[in-house]
Motif scaffolding. Sequence first.
Motif, PDB file in Angstrom:
ATOM      1  N   ALA A  92       0.824  -1.204   0.000  1.00 47.72           N
ATOM      2  CA  ALA A  92       0.000   0.000   0.000  1.00 47.72           C
ATOM      3  C   ALA A  92       0.863   1.260   0.000  1.00 47.72           C
ATOM      4  O   ALA A  92       0.588   2.215  -0.738  1.00 47.72           O
ATOM      5  CB  ALA A  92      -0.929  -0.010   1.207  1.00 47.72           C
ATOM      6  N   LEU A  93       1.912   1.274   0.810  1.00 49.96           N
ATOM      7  CA  LEU A  93       2.803   2.437   0.831  1.00 49.96           C
ATOM      8  C   LEU A  93       3.540   2.579  -0.490  1.00 49.96           C
ATOM      9  O   LEU A  93       3.816   3.701  -0.947  1.00 49.96           O
ATOM     10  CB  LEU A  93       3.793   2.315   1.988  1.00 49.96           C
ATOM     11  CG  LEU A  93       3.183   2.257   3.395  1.00 49.96           C
ATOM     12  CD1 LEU A  93       4.277   2.322   4.447  1.00 49.96           C
ATOM     13  CD2 LEU A  93       2.166   3.361   3.611  1.00 49.96           C
ATOM     14  N   TYR A  94       3.859   1.461  -1.121  1.00 47.61           N
ATOM     15  CA  TYR A  94       4.462   1.515  -2.453  1.00 47.61           C
ATOM     16  C   TYR A  94       3.506   2.178  -3.445  1.00 47.61           C
ATOM     17  O   TYR A  94       3.910   3.036  -4.244  1.00 47.61           O
ATOM     18  CB  TYR A  94       4.829   0.106  -2.920  1.00 47.61           C
ATOM     19  CG  TYR A  94       5.121   0.009  -4.400  1.00 47.61           C
ATOM     20  CD1 TYR A  94       6.364   0.361  -4.911  1.00 47.61           C
ATOM     21  CD2 TYR A  94       4.133  -0.404  -5.294  1.00 47.61           C
ATOM     22  CE1 TYR A  94       6.628   0.301  -6.270  1.00 47.61           C
ATOM     23  CE2 TYR A  94       4.393  -0.476  -6.652  1.00 47.61           C
ATOM     24  CZ  TYR A  94       5.628  -0.125  -7.137  1.00 47.61           C
ATOM     25  OH  TYR A  94       5.883  -0.175  -8.490  1.00 47.61           O
ATOM     26  N   TRP A 347      -9.383  12.647  -5.570  1.00 50.69           N
ATOM     27  CA  TRP A 347      -9.655  11.245  -5.227  1.00 50.69           C
ATOM     28  C   TRP A 347      -9.366  10.948  -3.764  1.00 50.69           C
ATOM     29  O   TRP A 347     -10.163  10.291  -3.086  1.00 50.69           O
ATOM     30  CB  TRP A 347      -8.797  10.328  -6.107  1.00 50.69           C
ATOM     31  CG  TRP A 347      -8.838   8.908  -5.614  1.00 50.69           C
ATOM     32  CD1 TRP A 347      -9.851   8.013  -5.756  1.00 50.69           C
ATOM     33  CD2 TRP A 347      -7.816   8.245  -4.864  1.00 50.69           C
ATOM     34  NE1 TRP A 347      -9.534   6.820  -5.143  1.00 50.69           N
ATOM     35  CE2 TRP A 347      -8.284   6.935  -4.585  1.00 50.69           C
ATOM     36  CE3 TRP A 347      -6.546   8.613  -4.401  1.00 50.69           C
ATOM     37  CZ2 TRP A 347      -7.524   6.005  -3.868  1.00 50.69           C
ATOM     38  CZ3 TRP A 347      -5.804   7.697  -3.697  1.00 50.69           C
ATOM     39  CH2 TRP A 347      -6.293   6.400  -3.437  1.00 50.69           C
ATOM     40  N   ALA A 348      -8.255  11.446  -3.237  1.00 49.11           N
ATOM     41  CA  ALA A 348      -7.841  11.072  -1.884  1.00 49.11           C
ATOM     42  C   ALA A 348      -8.862  11.503  -0.845  1.00 49.11           C
ATOM     43  O   ALA A 348      -9.300  10.708  -0.006  1.00 49.11           O
ATOM     44  CB  ALA A 348      -6.464  11.665  -1.567  1.00 49.11           C
ATOM     45  N   ILE A 349      -9.285  12.763  -0.874  1.00 51.43           N
ATOM     46  CA  ILE A 349     -10.223  13.244   0.142  1.00 51.43           C
ATOM     47  C   ILE A 349     -11.581  12.582  -0.029  1.00 51.43           C
ATOM     48  O   ILE A 349     -12.287  12.310   0.957  1.00 51.43           O
ATOM     49  CB  ILE A 349     -10.336  14.790   0.089  1.00 51.43           C
ATOM     50  CG1 ILE A 349     -11.060  15.311   1.325  1.00 51.43           C
ATOM     51  CG2 ILE A 349     -10.999  15.248  -1.191  1.00 51.43           C
ATOM     52  CD1 ILE A 349     -10.342  15.046   2.622  1.00 51.43           C
ATOM     53  N   ALA A 350     -11.978  12.295  -1.266  1.00 51.68           N
ATOM     54  CA  ALA A 350     -13.247  11.617  -1.497  1.00 51.68           C
ATOM     55  C   ALA A 350     -13.215  10.203  -0.939  1.00 51.68           C
ATOM     56  O   ALA A 350     -14.172   9.746  -0.295  1.00 51.68           O
ATOM     57  CB  ALA A 350     -13.578  11.593  -2.993  1.00 51.68           C
ATOM     58  N   ALA A 378      -2.246   3.928   1.379  1.00 48.56           N
ATOM     59  CA  ALA A 378      -1.675   4.592   0.205  1.00 48.56           C
ATOM     60  C   ALA A 378      -1.908   6.099   0.282  1.00 48.56           C
ATOM     61  O   ALA A 378      -1.013   6.898  -0.038  1.00 48.56           O
ATOM     62  CB  ALA A 378      -2.289   4.013  -1.071  1.00 48.56           C
ATOM     63  N   ILE A 379      -3.089   6.505   0.701  1.00 51.98           N
ATOM     64  CA  ILE A 379      -3.384   7.934   0.847  1.00 51.98           C
ATOM     65  C   ILE A 379      -2.531   8.539   1.958  1.00 51.98           C
ATOM     66  O   ILE A 379      -2.032   9.666   1.840  1.00 51.98           O
ATOM     67  CB  ILE A 379      -4.881   8.135   1.135  1.00 51.98           C
ATOM     68  CG1 ILE A 379      -5.697   7.732  -0.091  1.00 51.98           C
ATOM     69  CG2 ILE A 379      -5.178   9.581   1.511  1.00 51.98           C
ATOM     70  CD1 ILE A 379      -7.193   7.705   0.140  1.00 51.98           C
ATOM     71  N   LEU A 380      -2.342   7.785   3.047  1.00 48.75           N
ATOM     72  CA  LEU A 380      -1.471   8.258   4.127  1.00 48.75           C
ATOM     73  C   LEU A 380      -0.051   8.472   3.616  1.00 48.75           C
ATOM     74  O   LEU A 380       0.595   9.479   3.949  1.00 48.75           O
ATOM     75  CB  LEU A 380      -1.475   7.246   5.272  1.00 48.75           C
ATOM     76  CG  LEU A 380      -0.587   7.571   6.475  1.00 48.75           C
ATOM     77  CD1 LEU A 380      -1.111   8.798   7.211  1.00 48.75           C
ATOM     78  CD2 LEU A 380      -0.507   6.376   7.427  1.00 48.75           C
TER      79      LEU A 380
END
Length: 425
Positions: A92-94, A347-350, A378-380
């Motif tokens: 996810a971080l990748y 996209w991230a905030i949604a 991923a967003i983090l």
Amino acid sequence: MICIIMLTGALIGPVFAPDQGETPMLRLIWLPVYAIILGLIAARFQRVMRAWPAWLALLGLVGLAYASKYWSIDPAVTGRRVIAMAMTGSFALYLGTAYDGQRLPRLLMQTALVMALGSLVMVFAFPTIGVHQADNAGLWRGLWYEKNQMGIVMVAGATAAAACLAAGDGRWKAPALTLVLTSVLVLATQSKTSLLCLLIGLGLVSAFWTMRRGGPVFTIVCVWLGIVVAGIGIYVFLTEPESILAALGKDPSLTGRTHIWDSLMRRVGERPWTGYGYSAFWGRESIPAAFVRQETGWLVPSAHNGWIDLLVQLGWPGAVAVGGLFITSVTVTLIRLGSAGVREGYWAIAYLGVFLLLSLSESVLLSHASLPWALFLAILARALSPRTAAISTSLAPNPHAAYQTRSRIAAQYAHGPARRPLLRL
């Protein structure tokens, strides 16, 4: 794309573990996926490590989950799933660091399109797999065990498709097709939670896109109206919850969920600071889970609430840690909503809005193999990555733009105050 599909549990779970249990075959299937994840991280190690605060956060969660092995009611399961959680969290971080800007929502959109088409094949060509036959008979479930699983994945795809359209780069055909197909599949599940998540995801993308085009005054008015409407909605829900649930077609117990939550909170009271061990509470031989099933009168598979499920696993320390990461992610994403939000179509905030609602109805927090939790991480990672990484990518889309020839350098200084002779090479 393969790793993302694996995180959704599409097809592989129903084929190799039709009883939804953990089998040796499933563990073997994940081994090459873990190898792929390690290879991807190694290939872009320096870029991925720019999000070192997110890696520290993941390391802390993994450490807490591993420590719970020493008081877990099922240490073997806890040990295995901590490893799985660490690997999927690393992937996810990748994703969050390697796919900047619009690239991640576009990848999600393309993956969702493939899974939506596959679900339609299952529904019409193999209805015994793609359509519920006993409970929820006639409702579509596509490539998954249950309709709610398909709804969750399709909501993620629809939100990503809407973000790709909002980004406005001219490539609209695939996102438009994906948005239509995923929305239809969400409706076919008749899942109220998935439908609400879909409305929130599409609504937030549309709202931020509209505010950006409307100017500062229009933005202030929209924010004010949004706060007022949200406040009224919360007040009505707190004072007349039965009326709201009846309008949504839900009984006051939320299909028995409130009874589950009451029973689980009594179990939490027995171990408030430690929990029962990461991913150990719902085992078939679990005595605490047996009490919950006896009190509710049916074979409860999960808490149907991510925060309560986290409490029974890791106690209040786990819930507070994940809550802190969520608040951090929302705060930093809002701060960076300007240029970064425009590039990715908000996209991230949604999706953070979708994830919050989803966590109140499904056990998606700190999962060892879950697309919603992976997208949150991923967003983090995107939020905690240095802004220079995103800026450098956006300013130099042409790989030849940075190359300065002799003629280009001369043109830059042709009208300068002082003309200096060029160096002879």
